[in-house]
Design a protein around this motif. Structure first.
Motif, PDB file in Angstrom:
ATOM      1  N   LEU A  85       0.824  -1.210   0.000  1.00  0.00           N
ATOM      2  CA  LEU A  85       0.000   0.000   0.000  1.00  0.00           C
ATOM      3  C   LEU A  85       0.859   1.262   0.000  1.00  0.00           C
ATOM      4  CD1 LEU A  85      -2.822  -0.990   2.524  1.00  0.00           C
ATOM      5  CD2 LEU A  85      -3.011  -0.801   0.036  1.00  0.00           C
ATOM      6  N   HIS A  86       1.949   1.249   0.774  1.00  0.00           N
ATOM      7  CA  HIS A  86       2.836   2.407   0.798  1.00  0.00           C
ATOM      8  C   HIS A  86       3.471   2.624  -0.571  1.00  0.00           C
ATOM      9  CE1 HIS A  86       6.714   4.507   1.305  1.00  0.00           C
ATOM     10  NE2 HIS A  86       6.011   5.263   2.127  1.00  0.00           N
ATOM     11  N   GLU A  94       4.128  10.061  -7.299  1.00  0.00           N
ATOM     12  CA  GLU A  94       5.174  10.329  -8.284  1.00  0.00           C
ATOM     13  C   GLU A  94       4.588  10.530  -9.681  1.00  0.00           C
ATOM     14  OE1 GLU A  94       8.295   7.720  -5.620  1.00  0.00           O
ATOM     15  OE2 GLU A  94       7.537   6.889  -7.498  1.00  0.00           O
ATOM     16  N   GLU A  95       3.552   9.760 -10.017  1.00  0.00           N
ATOM     17  CA  GLU A  95       2.900   9.937 -11.317  1.00  0.00           C
ATOM     18  C   GLU A  95       2.288  11.332 -11.445  1.00  0.00           C
ATOM     19  OE1 GLU A  95       0.062   6.939 -12.184  1.00  0.00           O
ATOM     20  OE2 GLU A  95       1.521   5.307 -12.230  1.00  0.00           O
ATOM     21  N   VAL A  96       1.724  11.824 -10.347  1.00  0.00           N
ATOM     22  CA  VAL A  96       1.082  13.142 -10.367  1.00  0.00           C
ATOM     23  C   VAL A  96       2.117  14.262 -10.341  1.00  0.00           C
ATOM     24  CG1 VAL A  96      -0.386  14.735  -9.058  1.00  0.00           C
ATOM     25  CG2 VAL A  96      -1.047  12.331  -9.298  1.00  0.00           C
ATOM     26  N   HIS A  97       3.073  14.175  -9.424  1.00  0.00           N
ATOM     27  CA  HIS A  97       3.968  15.309  -9.158  1.00  0.00           C
ATOM     28  C   HIS A  97       5.256  15.303  -9.973  1.00  0.00           C
ATOM     29  CE1 HIS A  97       1.398  16.675  -5.944  1.00  0.00           C
ATOM     30  NE2 HIS A  97       1.435  15.486  -5.385  1.00  0.00           N
ATOM     31  N   VAL A 109       8.265  18.426  -6.557  1.00  0.00           N
ATOM     32  CA  VAL A 109       9.317  17.490  -6.177  1.00  0.00           C
ATOM     33  C   VAL A 109       9.219  17.167  -4.682  1.00  0.00           C
ATOM     34  CG1 VAL A 109      11.805  17.125  -6.032  1.00  0.00           C
ATOM     35  CG2 VAL A 109      10.828  18.305  -8.015  1.00  0.00           C
ATOM     36  N   ALA A 110       8.971  18.179  -3.871  1.00  0.00           N
ATOM     37  CA  ALA A 110       8.839  17.966  -2.429  1.00  0.00           C
ATOM     38  C   ALA A 110       7.670  17.037  -2.101  1.00  0.00           C
ATOM     39  CB  ALA A 110       8.653  19.308  -1.718  1.00  0.00           C
ATOM     40  N   ARG A 116       7.207   9.407  -0.725  1.00  0.00           N
ATOM     41  CA  ARG A 116       8.117   8.270  -0.791  1.00  0.00           C
ATOM     42  C   ARG A 116       8.868   8.031   0.514  1.00  0.00           C
ATOM     43  NH1 ARG A 116       8.975   3.680  -3.263  1.00  0.00           N
ATOM     44  NH2 ARG A 116       8.288   4.647  -5.222  1.00  0.00           N
ATOM     45  N   LEU A 117       9.326   9.111   1.186  1.00  0.00           N
ATOM     46  CA  LEU A 117      10.304   8.963   2.259  1.00  0.00           C
ATOM     47  C   LEU A 117       9.808   9.266   3.668  1.00  0.00           C
ATOM     48  CD1 LEU A 117      13.401  10.470   0.428  1.00  0.00           C
ATOM     49  CD2 LEU A 117      12.965   8.073   0.933  1.00  0.00           C
ATOM     50  N   SER A 118       8.660   9.931   3.815  1.00  0.00           N
ATOM     51  CA  SER A 118       8.162  10.217   5.171  1.00  0.00           C
ATOM     52  C   SER A 118       7.878   8.912   5.905  1.00  0.00           C
ATOM     53  CB  SER A 118       6.893  11.062   5.105  1.00  0.00           C
ATOM     54  OG  SER A 118       7.172  12.363   4.668  1.00  0.00           O
ATOM     55  N   GLY A 119       8.309   8.844   7.147  1.00  0.00           N
ATOM     56  CA  GLY A 119       8.038   7.672   7.973  1.00  0.00           C
ATOM     57  C   GLY A 119       9.036   6.544   7.842  1.00  0.00           C
TER      58      GLY A 119
END
Length: 247
Positions: A85-86, A94-97, A109-110, A116-119
């Motif tokens: 799920l993550h 990523e597809e959107v931004h 980009v942020a 992707r990287l939080s948590g």
């Protein structure tokens, strides 16, 4: 799972199909968990997860399998399901931004990097390679480390950018559970790479640090907001900005 629990799940599924947003978080999570743990009543498990993690987002973002498996009825199958799920959530962001057909903004980009990287419990170092119009060529993880750091070779960064024939780049890494301010090593590495990329004609646009859902720009010296913006506010695009002049 007994017949009454099966009937409850069917009614929950029917309510979801009729009006998904009407379900409170614990019932939505309960329904979702039914696909990972189909043989148990997932309502108690959903409540335990929300009690421990605080929110669905925090549950999905965490990659601490040891903590998850300590929760009664979670099981290894749920740990795999959560990772799936993550990954789905990160790829959708990523597809959107990071759409390769348009020039990217610091905010876009942020947003992708935070998804992707939080948590994450360990540091990861990612590279966004861009063409001359600041459109995505590649978005890839160069190295994974520990909770305290990640080893990154300047040579490996340059080899990656040259292999992708990049005209510009954004570097991204995360600080698990710490400060989003750059460390002395972050500053040293960025300085070395800035000098090296300048010499070969690749523009190093920024180095972003992700921490607890926030994104710090080393180039701007401040957090980047990637929430829904005021539509009247002008959008700064990487293609319209010389980062080397504004350092």
């Amino acid at each position: 799972m007994d017949d009454s629990a099966k009937g409850h799940r069917e009614r929950l599924r029917s309510r979801f199909l009729t009006s998904p947003s009407d379900l409170p978080d614990y019932e939505f999570l309960e329904l979702l968990l039914g696909y990972a743990r189909p043989r148990i009543d997932t309502k108690p498990l959903a409540k335990r997860l929300l009690s421990h993690f605080g929110s669905i987002q925090s549950f999905l973002a965490s990659d601490d399998d040891e903590v998850l498996l300590a929760i009664p009825d979670a099981g290894p199958g749920l740990a795999v399901f959560r990772r799936i799920l993550h990954e789905l959530q990160a790829r959708c962001a990523e597809e959107v931004h990071l759409n390769s057909k348009k020039s990217l903004t610091p905010e876009s980009v942020a947003a992708a990097a935070a998804a992707r990287l939080s948590g994450r419990l360990t540091e990861e170092f990612w590279i966004l390679s861009l063409d001359a119009g600041c459109r995505k060529i590649a978005w890839e993880c160069l190295s994974r480390g520990t909770a305290d750091g990640v080893n990154v070779s300047p040579r490996a960064v340059l080899e990656c950018l040259l292999r992708r024939k990049a005209s510009a780049a954004v570097l991204i890494h995360n600080h698990p559970g710490g400060t989003r301010q750059p460390s002395a090593e972050d500053q040293r590495l960025t300085g070395i790479l800035q000098s090296m990329t300048d010499q070969i004609g690749i523009e190093l646009l920024d180095h972003l640090i992700i921490c607890d859902g926030f994104c710090f720009s080393m180039r701007q010296g401040k957090d980047i907001s990637f929430s829904e913006r005021d539509k009247s506010e002008p959008v700064e695009r990487y293609a319209e900005t010389s980062y080397t002049e504004k350092r």
